[in-house]
Structure formats: structure tokens, C-alpha cells
Design an enzyme around this catalytic site. Structure first.
Site, PDB file in Angstrom:
ATOM      1  N   GLU A  59     -10.723  -0.322  -4.381  1.00  0.00           N
ATOM      2  CA  GLU A  59      -9.690  -1.111  -3.748  1.00  0.00           C
ATOM      3  C   GLU A  59     -10.221  -2.545  -3.417  1.00  0.00           C
ATOM      4  O   GLU A  59     -11.364  -2.674  -2.604  1.00  0.00           O
ATOM      5  CB  GLU A  59      -8.947  -0.419  -2.630  1.00  0.00           C
ATOM      6  CG  GLU A  59      -7.995   0.544  -2.936  1.00  0.00           C
ATOM      7  CD  GLU A  59      -6.865   1.018  -1.891  1.00  0.00           C
ATOM      8  OE1 GLU A  59      -6.313  -0.050  -1.443  1.00  0.00           O
ATOM      9  OE2 GLU A  59      -7.291   2.100  -1.397  1.00  0.00           O
ATOM     10  N   GLY A  63      -2.145   2.411  -6.603  1.00  0.00           N
ATOM     11  CA  GLY A  63      -3.132   2.731  -7.940  1.00  0.00           C
ATOM     12  C   GLY A  63      -2.810   3.810  -8.678  1.00  0.00           C
ATOM     13  O   GLY A  63      -2.739   3.838  -9.890  1.00  0.00           O
ATOM     14  N   CYS A 122      -5.258   5.918  -3.291  1.00  0.00           N
ATOM     15  CA  CYS A 122      -4.526   4.650  -3.455  1.00  0.00           C
ATOM     16  C   CYS A 122      -3.187   4.960  -4.192  1.00  0.00           C
ATOM     17  O   CYS A 122      -3.068   5.351  -5.366  1.00  0.00           O
ATOM     18  CB  CYS A 122      -5.015   3.511  -4.178  1.00  0.00           C
ATOM     19  SG  CYS A 122      -4.375   1.920  -4.388  1.00  0.00           S
ATOM     20  N   CYS A 179       0.934  -1.171   0.091  1.00  0.00           N
ATOM     21  CA  CYS A 179       0.129   0.132  -0.067  1.00  0.00           C
ATOM     22  C   CYS A 179       0.956   1.327   0.049  1.00  0.00           C
ATOM     23  O   CYS A 179       1.765   1.391   0.918  1.00  0.00           O
ATOM     24  CB  CYS A 179      -0.899  -0.076   1.340  1.00  0.00           C
ATOM     25  SG  CYS A 179      -1.773   1.383   1.180  1.00  0.00           S
ATOM     26  N   HIS A 196      -3.432  -4.578 -10.414  1.00  0.00           N
ATOM     27  CA  HIS A 196      -4.350  -3.239 -10.814  1.00  0.00           C
ATOM     28  C   HIS A 196      -5.004  -3.345 -12.006  1.00  0.00           C
ATOM     29  O   HIS A 196      -4.139  -4.032 -13.121  1.00  0.00           O
ATOM     30  CB  HIS A 196      -3.305  -2.003 -10.633  1.00  0.00           C
ATOM     31  CG  HIS A 196      -2.914  -1.626  -9.651  1.00  0.00           C
ATOM     32  ND1 HIS A 196      -3.715  -0.881  -8.647  1.00  0.00           N
ATOM     33  CD2 HIS A 196      -1.662  -2.006  -8.814  1.00  0.00           C
ATOM     34  CE1 HIS A 196      -3.068  -0.834  -7.555  1.00  0.00           C
ATOM     35  NE2 HIS A 196      -1.903  -1.497  -7.439  1.00  0.00           N
TER      36      HIS A 196
END
Length: 282
Positions: free
Chosen positions: A212, A224, A221, A73, A163
Site C-alpha cells: 500500500e 486492493g 487491503c 480504504c 491500483h
């Protein structure tokens, strides 16, 4: 059992942080579910444990609000860097953190003893199907596929976690609550996927929203944002070796993609409050 915690966020992506350098949490999956509830407990997008590491300054374990363990993360790891420096005695401006998505190097921007922002070496973006993983025999680069009865053009990649990036005409009005779960749970992605929907707003400026896996829509994110920037460079929509501003609901991250798709991410990290919580799973 009672434990001290620190609530932190990176541009609105909020987690509950525990110092586990000496004492681990008994049942972290169940603790994450219980403590992430925004009505009956602390509330957050998940829970982060700062643990010992044999190869880095510390190890980060992060659990989504549904109890599933994530590999990486980006917003959380910046907060971990701040906590290590300010609270846990790691007085270095370059810190290494072990994650399930690989070992990461953090460059701390420190002013008067306070970490104001962190630049993270995120490693390389990978478009290889086996790294994501995705049930496909070739790279998914702006490729057509069917999800929820609709045809989408999506780019799939790994930033240490999976992703799926789709560029759309209108991010703000995109029906994320409807389409996000369909992407997350698509059979294409055996480990589920983080779904990003983005729009090129200007030269090297991208708007995005994210669904998410395990948490639903979040205000930001980090991985992301890196994935969206990497996909934009891959498709020729943004420049490599230049700062790319990625605008999320919670704020802006600065991403840089090199020619070999090595990625750096720069952004803030903030403490919301500290406290003590009692829970049977701690």
C-alpha cells in the site's frame, strides 16, 4: 492533548479511529505519523477520523502511516460503519459515508446489536488512465511496462484510489519488499500507486499480497481486493456476477463484479481495544 481512540481492524488491516464529529484533530498528518509507530505509540497502518458530512451520515478521512491522506480504504470504511452504528448513534442497517473517493453505501449485518460484517457498494472500477491517474494515453490492461529494470504485465485501475495489479506464479514467495516500493514510486503513477500481486488459485478464488502506498505491506487491503477481482474479470480469469473469494494474509474478502464493473465488497470488522492517548498534534 488527550483523546479517546478505538483500535480496529478489517482482517488485519488496522487503523486508529477517532470520533471527530464535534472536535477535529489539529494536525492529522503529523498525528498519523506519530501514532502509527508500532514501537513508540499505538501502532497501525494509519489513522481514521470520523467527521461530519452534509451529504452522508458521516465523512471518513484516512491517513496512511507516513501521513499522506488516502482517498478511500475498504477495510477502514467497514469499521467506520460498525462504529457509527454501535458507538455513535447511527442506528440504521444502511449507512452512507462520504470519502475523497466518492460517497459509499454500507449494508450492515447486525446480530444482537453487534455489527458482524459489512457489505460495501464500492462504486465502479475504472480503467481510464485519467481516473487512476497514470501517465499513459490508453488503458493499461495486462500491458507490458518497465519498472526497476524489469518488464511486467500489469493492469491499472481506480477504485477511488490507484491500483496496479500484476498476476504472478507464486504469491507467497514473491519479493514484495523489493518490488513493492518500485511500483509505488514509479513515474508511471504521478500520485503513487497501491501494488497488488495475485495468483488465480481456483475458480473465483484469488490469492494476493499488497504493497500500500504510504504504508508498505499490509495484511489486507479492501480496495486492493476489489481491484484484483476487477482485473481478473477484465482479463477473463474470473467470472462476473459471482462471488469471488480474495485471500489476503489477514483473511478473506468476498468481492462481486457486475457486467458494468460495479463492485461490492463483503467482510468483517472488529474492535481490538479502546484507550486514551496524549499527543501534541491532537
Amino acid at each position: 492533548m488527550k483523546r479517546n481512540f478505538i483500535k480496529m481492524h478489517g482482517i488485519g488491516n488496522d487503523y486508529i479511529y477517532f470520533d471527530c464529529l464535534k472536535d477535529c484533530i489539529k494536525e492529522p498528518q503529523k498525528a498519523a505519523i506519530a501514532l502509527s509507530d508500532r514501537h513508540f505509540s499505538i501502532g497501525g497502518d494509519g489513522m481514521v477520523m470520523i467527521c461530519p458530512s452534509h451529504v452522508c451520515d458521516a465523512k471518513m478521512r484516512m491517513f496512511n502511516a507516513d501521513g499522506s491522506e488516502g482517498k478511500m480504504c475498504g477495510n477502514a470504511i467497514r469499521c467506520v460503519g460498525k462504529l457509527l452504528y454501535e458507538n455513535l448513534g447511527v442506528k440504521k442497517d444502511i449507512i452512507t459515508v462520504e470519502t475523497l473517493g466518492g460517497n459509499k453505501t454500507l449494508h450492515l449485518n447486525i446480530a444482537d446489536g453487534t455489527v458482524e460484517s459489512v457489505l460495501v457498494d464500492m462504486g465502479k472500477a475504472s480503467f481510464a488512465p485519467c481516473d487512476i491517474p497514470i501517465l499513459c494515453d490508453r488503458e493499461m490492461i495486462n500491458a507490458e511496462h518497465e519498472i526497476g529494470g524489469k518488464i511486467w504485465r500489469t493492469t491499472a485501475l481506480s477504485m477511488g484510489n490507484p491500483h496496479a495489479v500484476t498476476f504472478v506464479d507464486n504469491v507467497k514467495e514473491f519479493p514484495l519488499e523489493e518490488e513493492g516500493p518500485l511500483f509505488e514510486n514509479s513515474p508511471l503513477f504521478p500520485e503513487k500507486v497501491n501494488a497488488e500481486f495475485a495468483r488465480i488459485a481456483d475458480k473465483n478464488k484469488i490469492e494476493m499480497r499488497v504493497w500500500e502506498r504510504g504504508s508498505g505491506e499490509t495484511l489486507a487491503c479492501g480496495t486492493g481486493a476489489c481491484a484484483v477481482a476487477a482485473a481478473a474479470v477484465k482479463l477473463g480469469l474470473a467470472e462476473a456476477n459471482a462471488d469471488i473469494s480474495v485471500l489476503l494474509k489477514g483473511g478473506t474478502l468476498t468481492i462481486r463484479i457486475s457486467d458494468d464493473f460495479s463492485v461490492t465488497m463483503n467482510g468483517p470488522c472488529e474492535i481490538s481495544y479502546t484507550g486514551t492517548v496524549e499527543n501534541e498534534y491532537l
